[in-house]
Design a protein around this motif. Structure first.
Motif, PDB file in Angstrom:
ATOM      1  N   GLU A 118     -59.686   0.925 -46.111  1.00 31.58           N
ATOM      2  CA  GLU A 118     -59.450   1.759 -47.288  1.00 31.58           C
ATOM      3  C   GLU A 118     -60.565   1.649 -48.316  1.00 31.58           C
ATOM      4  N   GLY A 119     -61.593   0.878 -48.005  1.00 32.33           N
ATOM      5  CA  GLY A 119     -62.729   0.756 -48.905  1.00 32.33           C
ATOM      6  C   GLY A 119     -62.589  -0.322 -49.946  1.00 32.33           C
ATOM      7  N   HIS A 120     -61.532  -1.128 -49.879  1.00 33.79           N
ATOM      8  CA  HIS A 120     -61.353  -2.209 -50.843  1.00 33.79           C
ATOM      9  C   HIS A 120     -62.183  -3.426 -50.423  1.00 33.79           C
ATOM     10  N   LEU A 121     -62.746  -4.104 -51.397  1.00 34.47           N
ATOM     11  CA  LEU A 121     -63.581  -5.267 -51.135  1.00 34.47           C
ATOM     12  C   LEU A 121     -62.719  -6.432 -50.650  1.00 34.47           C
ATOM     13  N   ARG A 122     -63.132  -7.041 -49.559  1.00 31.99           N
ATOM     14  CA  ARG A 122     -62.412  -8.190 -49.016  1.00 31.99           C
ATOM     15  C   ARG A 122     -63.159  -9.473 -49.359  1.00 31.99           C
ATOM     16  N   HIS A 123     -62.415 -10.570 -49.394  1.00 30.31           N
ATOM     17  CA  HIS A 123     -62.994 -11.877 -49.673  1.00 30.31           C
ATOM     18  C   HIS A 123     -62.532 -12.885 -48.632  1.00 30.31           C
ATOM     19  N   ARG A 124     -63.324 -13.927 -48.504  1.00 29.38           N
ATOM     20  CA  ARG A 124     -62.996 -15.029 -47.602  1.00 29.38           C
ATOM     21  C   ARG A 124     -63.455 -16.327 -48.230  1.00 29.38           C
ATOM     22  N   LYS A 125     -63.008 -17.428 -47.658  1.00 25.77           N
ATOM     23  CA  LYS A 125     -63.473 -18.730 -48.140  1.00 25.77           C
ATOM     24  C   LYS A 125     -64.938 -18.916 -47.774  1.00 25.77           C
TER      25      LYS A 125
END
Length: 284
Positions: A118-125
């Motif tokens: 959906e174009g939303h920014l994802r984050h990870r550790k």
């Protein structure tokens, strides 16, 4: 009145007298042509007091305990506005942390991991191979969040900032009240004197004003080693941390330099002994 001794020849005396008369005028003209030494601007930053840092001088060294405490101050206070774009989490092994501790420290941060469908920014550790994340997506976002100012990157701040570590420490601890000022909330909720549009009064900032509110306060962070986290202590520790980040291999270079000097001294002694042995049979 100027006079010329009578022993000088008659044809020389008028010329000499003329030269003596013109000398003061010529000297005044030379003085007038010399530009007057410009006084420092009134809004020039004040000279930062010299501090006693453990890492100063050819035999200095970084206090790694202070560096670790400084990281705690940076992570808890400074990282909300400032970045360390030239530092990776793996570099923190140089401040006395094990690989497991570095991995755990990195995992406490979130880094961007692309976007979802959906174009939303994802984050990870984060992992030890990641660089420290920026607090803002771009300069426009930083400017919008800081009254039009973009907080500088601190990766090399003590090397490129005039005055070095002394001025960084002075800037952090040098906020003063100013006339005709209004109060503004600091990092910990307390109020500080600030000018509405010109920024916060600080004699060590350019123009004696800075857009950064006083960042430090007593007990702003919790030190794992039990050190009392006063504002002065936090300022010293975070300055030490930033100096270490700016030159993380300084201690290695100092040790190498001492080793090279000792080697050259030993080599010089051997050459002197060898020279005396080779030329010992030659009569003086």
């Amino acid at each position: 009145m100027l006079s010329v001794p009578a022993r000088w020849p008659a044809r020389v005396r008028p010329r000499l007298l003329l030269a003596l008369l013109l000398l003061p005028a010529l000297g005044g003209a030379e003085v007038a042509r010399e530009p007057a030494q410009a006084a420092p601007p009134a809004d020039a930053p004040a000279h930062a007091p010299v501090q006693n840092w453990s890492f100063k001088g050819p035999f200095g060294h970084f206090d790694l305990a202070a560096v670790q405490r400084g990281y705690a101050v940076f992570a808890g206070v400074c990282a909300s506005c400032h970045s360390l774009t030239q530092v990776q989490f793996s570099d923190f092994g140089g401040m006395g942390l094990t690989q497991e501790q570095v991995a755990a420290l990195a995992a406490s941060w979130q880094v961007a991991a692309g976007r979802d469908a959906e174009g939303h920014l994802r984050h990870r550790k984060a992992t030890p191979d990641d660089a420290l994340p920026r607090p803002y997506a771009d300069a426009d976002a930083a400017r919008a969040a800081n009254r039009g100012a973009v907080p500088p990157d601190l990766s090399r701040i003590t090397q490129v900032y005039p005055g070095g570590a002394d001025r960084v420490y002075a800037l952090l601890t040098g906020y003063t009240a100013a006339k005709n000022s209004v109060t503004a909330a600091g990092a910990g909720g307390e109020t500080h004197a600030a000018l509405p549009e010109m920024g916060f009064a600080n004699p060590y900032a350019i123009g004696h004003r800075t857009a950064m509110p006083p960042p430090l306060r007593d007990n702003a962070v919790l030190y794992a080693d039990g050190t009392q986290p006063t504002a002065q202590q936090e300022a010293r520790d975070v300055t030490t941390f930033l100096a270490w980040v700016s030159s993380p291999h300084a201690d290695d270079k100092r040790r190498l330099g001492v080793g090279v000097v000792l080697y050259l001294c030993f080599l010089a002694c051997l050459l002197v002994i060898l020279k005396r042995r080779i030329w010992s049979h030659v009569a003086k």
